[in-house]
Design a protein around this motif. Structure first.
Motif, PDB file in Angstrom:
ATOM      1  N   ALA A   1       3.248  18.567   2.438  1.00 13.40           N
ATOM      2  CA  ALA A   1       2.847  17.195   1.820  1.00 13.40           C
ATOM      3  C   ALA A   1       4.140  16.646   1.102  1.00 13.40           C
ATOM      4  CB  ALA A   1       1.492  17.481   0.755  1.00 13.40           C
ATOM      5  N   PRO A   2       4.251  15.426   1.656  1.00 11.51           N
ATOM      6  CA  PRO A   2       5.385  14.707   0.887  1.00 11.51           C
ATOM      7  C   PRO A   2       5.037  13.838  -0.294  1.00 11.51           C
ATOM      8  CG  PRO A   2       4.382  13.236   2.891  1.00 11.51           C
ATOM      9  CD  PRO A   2       3.466  14.370   2.557  1.00 11.51           C
ATOM     10  N   VAL A   3       6.023  13.476  -1.157  1.00 11.19           N
ATOM     11  CA  VAL A   3       5.643  12.441  -2.146  1.00 11.19           C
ATOM     12  C   VAL A   3       5.444  11.121  -1.375  1.00 11.19           C
ATOM     13  CG1 VAL A   3       6.463  11.109  -4.129  1.00 11.19           C
ATOM     14  CG2 VAL A   3       7.298  13.749  -3.669  1.00 11.19           C
ATOM     15  N   PHE A   4       4.272  10.496  -2.102  1.00 11.40           N
ATOM     16  CA  PHE A   4       3.965   9.226  -1.495  1.00 11.40           C
ATOM     17  C   PHE A   4       5.042   7.990  -1.582  1.00 11.40           C
ATOM     18  CE2 PHE A   4       2.833   8.713  -5.883  1.00 11.40           C
ATOM     19  CZ  PHE A   4       3.261   7.127  -6.375  1.00 11.40           C
ATOM     20  N   THR A   5       5.043   7.063  -0.513  1.00 12.24           N
ATOM     21  CA  THR A   5       5.788   5.841  -0.374  1.00 12.24           C
ATOM     22  C   THR A   5       4.998   4.822   0.209  1.00 12.24           C
ATOM     23  OG1 THR A   5       7.992   5.170   0.252  1.00 12.24           O
ATOM     24  CG2 THR A   5       6.839   6.786   1.593  1.00 12.24           C
ATOM     25  N   ILE A  55      -5.079  11.252   4.266  1.00 11.38           N
ATOM     26  CA  ILE A  55      -4.092  10.222   3.739  1.00 11.38           C
ATOM     27  C   ILE A  55      -4.597   9.817   2.395  1.00 11.38           C
ATOM     28  CG2 ILE A  55      -3.697   7.794   4.395  1.00 11.38           C
ATOM     29  CD1 ILE A  55      -4.516   8.405   7.372  1.00 11.38           C
ATOM     30  N   ASN A  56      -3.632  10.095   1.400  1.00 10.13           N
ATOM     31  CA  ASN A  56      -3.832   9.609   0.152  1.00 10.13           C
ATOM     32  C   ASN A  56      -3.246   8.023   0.160  1.00 10.13           C
ATOM     33  OD1 ASN A  56      -4.481  12.323  -1.876  1.00 10.13           O
ATOM     34  ND2 ASN A  56      -2.988  12.778  -0.087  1.00 10.13           N
ATOM     35  N   TRP A  57      -4.218   7.374  -0.386  1.00  8.88           N
ATOM     36  CA  TRP A  57      -3.818   5.902  -0.303  1.00  8.88           C
ATOM     37  C   TRP A  57      -4.039   5.071  -1.707  1.00  8.88           C
ATOM     38  CZ3 TRP A  57      -6.723   1.450  -0.841  1.00  8.88           C
ATOM     39  CH2 TRP A  57      -6.514   0.465  -0.438  1.00  8.88           C
ATOM     40  N   THR A  88       0.724  -0.980  -0.042  1.00  3.48           N
ATOM     41  CA  THR A  88      -0.055   0.004  -0.101  1.00  3.48           C
ATOM     42  C   THR A  88       0.996   1.298  -0.032  1.00  3.48           C
ATOM     43  OG1 THR A  88      -0.028  -0.082   2.470  1.00  3.48           O
ATOM     44  CG2 THR A  88      -1.892  -1.143   1.311  1.00  3.48           C
ATOM     45  N   THR A  89       0.280   2.303  -0.681  1.00  2.02           N
ATOM     46  CA  THR A  89       1.029   3.524  -0.770  1.00  2.02           C
ATOM     47  C   THR A  89       0.569   4.423   0.036  1.00  2.02           C
ATOM     48  OG1 THR A  89       0.192   3.846  -3.063  1.00  2.02           O
ATOM     49  CG2 THR A  89       2.461   2.977  -2.830  1.00  2.02           C
ATOM     50  N   VAL A  90       1.242   5.709   0.387  1.00  2.00           N
ATOM     51  CA  VAL A  90       0.418   6.487   1.263  1.00  2.00           C
ATOM     52  C   VAL A  90       1.259   7.841   1.161  1.00  2.00           C
ATOM     53  CG1 VAL A  90       0.159   7.477   3.745  1.00  2.00           C
ATOM     54  CG2 VAL A  90      -0.777   5.304   2.950  1.00  2.00           C
ATOM     55  N   PRO A 113       0.809  11.327   3.219  1.00  2.00           N
ATOM     56  CA  PRO A 113      -0.316  12.164   4.003  1.00  2.00           C
ATOM     57  C   PRO A 113       0.065  13.557   4.050  1.00  2.00           C
ATOM     58  CG  PRO A 113       1.647  11.008   5.181  1.00  2.00           C
ATOM     59  CD  PRO A 113       2.088  10.804   3.798  1.00  2.00           C
ATOM     60  N   GLU A 114      -0.926  14.308   3.645  1.00  2.00           N
ATOM     61  CA  GLU A 114      -0.785  15.941   3.755  1.00  2.00           C
ATOM     62  C   GLU A 114      -1.122  16.499   5.330  1.00  2.00           C
ATOM     63  OE1 GLU A 114      -3.529  17.480   0.888  1.00  2.00           O
ATOM     64  OE2 GLU A 114      -3.505  15.445  -0.016  1.00  2.00           O
ATOM     65  N   GLN A 115      -0.085  17.042   5.824  1.00  2.00           N
ATOM     66  CA  GLN A 115      -0.018  17.347   7.252  1.00  2.00           C
ATOM     67  C   GLN A 115      -0.136  18.986   7.364  1.00  2.00           C
ATOM     68  OE1 GLN A 115       0.929  15.240  10.043  1.00  2.00           O
ATOM     69  NE2 GLN A 115       0.156  17.109  11.069  1.00  2.00           N
ATOM     70  N   ASP A 126     -15.325  18.798 -10.629  1.00  2.00           N
ATOM     71  CA  ASP A 126     -16.408  18.129  -9.549  1.00  2.00           C
ATOM     72  C   ASP A 126     -15.648  17.487  -8.289  1.00  2.00           C
ATOM     73  OD1 ASP A 126     -15.500  16.089 -10.731  1.00  2.00           O
ATOM     74  OD2 ASP A 126     -17.662  15.242 -11.167  1.00  2.00           O
ATOM     75  N   ARG A 127     -14.210  17.567  -8.532  1.00  2.00           N
ATOM     76  CA  ARG A 127     -13.529  17.103  -7.406  1.00  2.00           C
ATOM     77  C   ARG A 127     -13.968  17.479  -6.104  1.00  2.00           C
ATOM     78  NH1 ARG A 127      -6.834  16.883  -6.524  1.00  2.00           N
ATOM     79  NH2 ARG A 127      -7.048  16.141  -4.365  1.00  2.00           N
ATOM     80  N   ASN A 128     -14.429  16.484  -5.203  1.00  2.00           N
ATOM     81  CA  ASN A 128     -15.204  16.858  -4.004  1.00  2.00           C
ATOM     82  C   ASN A 128     -14.376  16.841  -2.963  1.00  2.00           C
ATOM     83  OD1 ASN A 128     -16.778  16.632  -1.855  1.00  2.00           O
ATOM     84  ND2 ASN A 128     -18.458  15.746  -3.035  1.00  2.00           N
TER      85      ASN A 128
HETATM   86  P1  ADP Z   1      -4.281  17.926  -3.068  1.00  2.00           P
HETATM   87  O1  ADP Z   1      -3.924  18.911  -1.903  1.00  2.00           O
HETATM   88  O2  ADP Z   1      -4.624  18.465  -4.064  1.00  2.00           O
HETATM   89  O3  ADP Z   1      -4.757  16.770  -2.531  1.00  2.00           O
HETATM   90  P2  ADP Z   1      -1.357  17.328  -2.768  1.00  2.00           P
HETATM   91  O4  ADP Z   1      -0.414  17.265  -3.717  1.00  2.00           O
HETATM   92  O5  ADP Z   1      -1.309  18.174  -1.554  1.00  2.00           O
HETATM   93  O6  ADP Z   1      -2.693  17.342  -3.369  1.00  2.00           O
HETATM   94  O7  ADP Z   1      -0.969  15.997  -2.147  1.00  2.00           O
HETATM   95  C1  ADP Z   1      -1.371  14.631  -2.968  1.00  2.00           C
HETATM   96  C2  ADP Z   1      -0.694  13.648  -2.202  1.00  2.00           C
HETATM   97  O8  ADP Z   1      -1.145  12.549  -2.773  1.00  2.00           O
HETATM   98  C3  ADP Z   1       0.813  13.649  -2.180  1.00  2.00           C
HETATM   99  O9  ADP Z   1       1.203  13.569  -0.692  1.00  2.00           O
HETATM  100  C4  ADP Z   1       0.862  12.587  -3.284  1.00  2.00           C
HETATM  101  O10 ADP Z   1       2.258  12.154  -3.168  1.00  2.00           O
HETATM  102  C5  ADP Z   1       0.003  11.500  -2.709  1.00  2.00           C
HETATM  103  N1  ADP Z   1      -0.259  10.622  -3.901  1.00  2.00           N
HETATM  104  C6  ADP Z   1      -0.132  10.574  -5.136  1.00  2.00           C
HETATM  105  N2  ADP Z   1      -0.226   9.481  -5.743  1.00  2.00           N
HETATM  106  C7  ADP Z   1      -0.539   8.695  -4.772  1.00  2.00           C
HETATM  107  C8  ADP Z   1      -0.527   7.009  -4.762  1.00  2.00           C
HETATM  108  N3  ADP Z   1      -0.759   6.411  -5.943  1.00  2.00           N
HETATM  109  N4  ADP Z   1      -0.546   6.420  -3.385  1.00  2.00           N
HETATM  110  C9  ADP Z   1      -0.764   7.373  -2.412  1.00  2.00           C
HETATM  111  N5  ADP Z   1      -0.519   8.668  -2.384  1.00  2.00           N
HETATM  112  C10 ADP Z   1      -0.397   9.348  -3.639  1.00  2.00           C
END
Ligand code: ADP
Ligand code: MG
Length: 696
Positions: A273-277, A321-323, A188-190, A192-194, A432-434
């Motif tokens: 916000a970090p790049v996901f991992t 939490i982007n997941w 799973t990849t995440v 998290p925007e803090q 329409d992104r909610n």
């Molecule tokens: P927004 O504020 O528009 O939601 P951000 O750029 O602040 O967008 O944050 C988006 C987050 O989603 C970042 O941390 C990004 O790395 C993460 N993200 C992008 N693709 C994936 C993925 N496949 N899995 C998990 N997280 C992801």
């Protein structure tokens, strides 16, 4: 100029460092353990430990620690130096494989929910090989899991790792059915925007409520809040910018992919916000990010507030939490894809997630439950405490059409059928992104927006992984036994959509009507933590965690106890802080003000013919509000007295939430009113305007 690529990860014992520092066969043995989870032999661990120590010492480290994540939600560390006597009154710097792999902190005071009693207090920390060691504060930090003598999880990380395994197992079963025989793992990849607030440290230190509870327990609304939307994405003030730059540099050194920074909606609120991992590393990194935010703010004369609701009347802070799920090769399983087969696979994973959220709404709610987050969920700034899924109109229409065996006509691609045609291209990130949805599909991932800013992301991710693993498990059971895979799959997707589409809500989640409509749909609404916690130990939810080997019934029960106790204690401390501040600071301030008014009145009277109506009026208002305050805090004290020595229980939690919470609200209302009457120079603590607008 900063050489970011050279700086990045320079304090991490990562793959590059391992390759450079370890003999080839040791490196390969370690890699094998990391990827396949095989046992690490002690001779290999010894070589790794020596290389790690040498590297750490070269980079200025003098100590090592097993860095772990107890159920407090923050991280813990106990430092040992590398020194070992060498026999000639001198020392050498030493670190053994045993010390690397396993530690025994006498960590008996961490919450364990009854899993350990102090007389059998030993808990073990065990190296989590999947997360790299790093140097922080001249200390080599080894990420570890923390468990009891009998192997029960006492931390946030162990269940997280187990949930990742559970999801891996079930997702692989599905992938194999779709013909992928090679990928070794699904992760799973995440991302998290803090969110967080920054205020001046000197002002912070003058507010006991901020110091003890992380939030202001009172504070009259300033003339300007966030009405003008002028802070969101606004230009960053120089002091904040200096803080952010420092923070990024320190995060980059630790290999944290800090990427995006901006001002948030509320004054003094910001986001990183970090790049996901992978989830495990994202969790460690988020903990590091929160810790560094606090310590670096301090160096800049600032205080970083991570509480979910530091200030009333303006937005609080969350953690989005982007997941998603991805194969070991990096293929995102929630990417709609270009071929008919990918289309079917995508829809299969998508409806499994919808089924998971619908079936376990209560668990998702509990996964973000805390006293702090209760102030945020449902306060018109964050989703209500009702789980729902946003898919967007187009994807919902596609699934509706499939359910009814109708042809879906999109503007670009005229028809679609599962596994036969490609999915029509539905636009990502459309208008329409909610942003009000608690669980929104954003084109190639879900964004879980209910989590609070201060907590660990380990627990919501553990829940999310487990409920999705369960849905995938039931899909795999059905599909593996199918005589006609394609037909069974189509049927499964249709049926799942039919059964669970009630959880999909594409409109405004902040609207009051939604709460009503959700009730009509039979969705679960658990407004407060006290309402939500019992769900954690319902028979069905215990069975879920046990089935997927994420938590035993005992471990789950202990988590429930820890959360319950944390909730009651938090409210207790808040109430005591409030009483203390009102008695010792607010009421005396109101009295000083009245005294000066009375002094003035008596001077006026001795001087003769001056009217004193104004002073009388002001003194009267201050007096009546102060006496109202005194009676409210006396009531609060009498409410607290009988429960303060009782162990936390469901009914006590409800008592704190309802009786004590209501009384605290009344105290706050009276105090905020008083603040608008008493002249500023008497008011004992910095007001909202000073806290929110003093950073330049
Ligand atoms: P927004 O504020 O528009 O939601 P951000 O750029 O602040 O967008 O944050 C988006 C987050 O989603 C970042 O941390 C990004 O790395 C993460 N993200 C992008 N693709 C994936 C993925 N496949 N899995 C998990 N997280 C992801
Ligand atoms: Mg977001």
């Amino acid at each position: 100029m900063i050489d970011v690529p050279a700086l990045f990860g320079s304090l991490v014992f990562n793959d590059n460092v391992m390759q450079a520092q370890l003999p080839r066969e040791t490196y390969l043995a370690l890699k094998k353990t990391m990827v396949q989870g095989t046992h690490l032999e002690l001779d290999v661990a010894n070589i790794v430990a020596t290389a790690m120590k040498n590297w750490a010492v070269e980079n200025g480290a003098t100590h090592f620690t097993h860095w772990f994540q107890p159920m407090t939600g923050i991280t813990a560390e106990k430092h040992d130096s590398f020194i070992a006597p060498s026999g000639d009154c001198k020392i050498i710097m030493a670190f053994s494989g045993k010390e690397l792999v396993r530690g025994e902190p006498d960590a008996s005071s961490f919450p364990n929910g009854g899993l350990r009693t102090t007389f059998e207090a030993r808990g073990y920390t065990v190296w989590d090989i999947t997360s790299y060691a790093f140097i922080k504060d001249d200390t080599l930090c080894i990420p570890t899991a923390f468990c009891s003598y009998s192997g029960e999880a006492l931390d946030m990380k162990t269940p997280l790792l187990r949930s990742m395994q559970a999801l891996d197992k079930q997702a692989l079963r599905i992938l194999r059915l779709f013909g992928n025989q090679t990928t070794p793992r699904v992760m799973t990849t995440v991302g998290p925007e803090q969110e967080y607030f920054l205020i001046d440290k000197q002002l912070f230190l003058q507010r006991p409520d901020l110091i003890y509870t992380g939030r202001t327990l009172f504070g009259a609304k300033p003339p300007k809040g966030q009405e003008l939307d002028d802070h969101y994405f606004g230009s960053i003030k120089p002091r904040v910018s200096a803080f952010m730059k420092d923070l990024e540099i320190e995060l980059w050194k630790l290999g944290v992919f800090a990427k995006t920074k901006h001002n948030e909606v509320a004054p003094a609120q910001h986001e990183l916000a970090p790049v996901f991992t992978t989830t495990n590393i994202a969790t460690d990194h988020n903990q590091l990010t929160m810790a560094l935010m606090k310590s670096i703010a301090d160096k800049h004369g600032l205080a970083c507030l991570l509480h979910e609701k530091p200030f009333a009347a303006i937005n609080g802070s969350g953690k989005h939490i982007n997941w998603s799920m991805a194969t070991a090769e990096g293929t995102n399983l929630l990417e709609p894809g270009e071929t008919p087969c990918e289309n079917a696979q995508f829809l299969c994973f998508l409806v499994a997630i919808i089924k998971a959220v619908d079936s376990y709404q209560d668990l998702l709610r509990v996964s973000v439950a805390s006293a702090g987050n209760d102030h945020r969920l449902g306060a018109n700034e964050a989703p209500p405490a009702i789980a729902s899924v946003f898919l967007g109109d187009e994807l919902s229409e596609i699934l509706d059409a499939l359910e009814k065996d109708q042809t879906y006509h999109s503007t670009k691609k005229p028809l679609m059928e599962i596994g036969v045609t490609v999915l029509p291209h539905f636009p990502k990130d459309t208008t329409d992104r909610n942003r009000t949805s608690p669980f929104a599909f954003t084109g190639n991932r879900f964004e879980f927006r209910m989590a609070g800013s201060s907590g660990s992301i380990a627990w919501p991710n553990t829940v999310l992984n487990t409920i999705v693993a369960d849905a995938l498990n039931s899909f795999a059971d059905t599909l593996e036994n199918a005589s006609d895979f394609h037909q069974t799959l189509v049927q499964l997707i249709k049926e799942t959509w039919h059964q669970h589409k009630r959880i999909v809500f594409n409109r405004n989640n902040y609207a009051d009507e939604w709460v009503l409509e959700a009730g009509q749909r039979g969705l679960t609404h658990l407004p407060t933590t006290a309402d939500a916690l019992p769900a954690l130990i319902s028979p069905g939810n215990i069975a879920l965690f046990v089935k997927h080997h994420v938590l035993t019934a005992n471990e789950l029960r202990s988590r429930y106890d820890v959360m319950l106790e944390g909730y009651c204690k938090t409210l207790h401390i808040e109430a005591l802080t409030m009483i203390d501040m009102i008695r010792k600071e607010v009421i005396p301030a109101a009295i000083s003000y009245q005294k000066d008014l009375f002094d003035l009145m008596s001077i006026k009277k001795t001087c003769g013919n001056y009217g004193t109506e104004l002073e009388e009026q002001l003194a009267g208002q201050a007096a009546s509000l102060s006496s109202c305050l005194l009676s409210e805090i006396t009531k609060l004290e009498s409410l607290l007295a009988p429960v303060s020595h009782l162990p936390a229980s469901e009914s006590i939690a409800r008592f704190y939430q309802a009786e004590i919470g209501n009384c605290m609200n009344s105290v706050r209302t009276a105090t905020d009113k008083l603040e608008t009457i008493v002249a500023s120079k008497y008011w004992p603590v910095p007001n909202y305007a000073a806290l929110l607008y003093s950073i330049r």
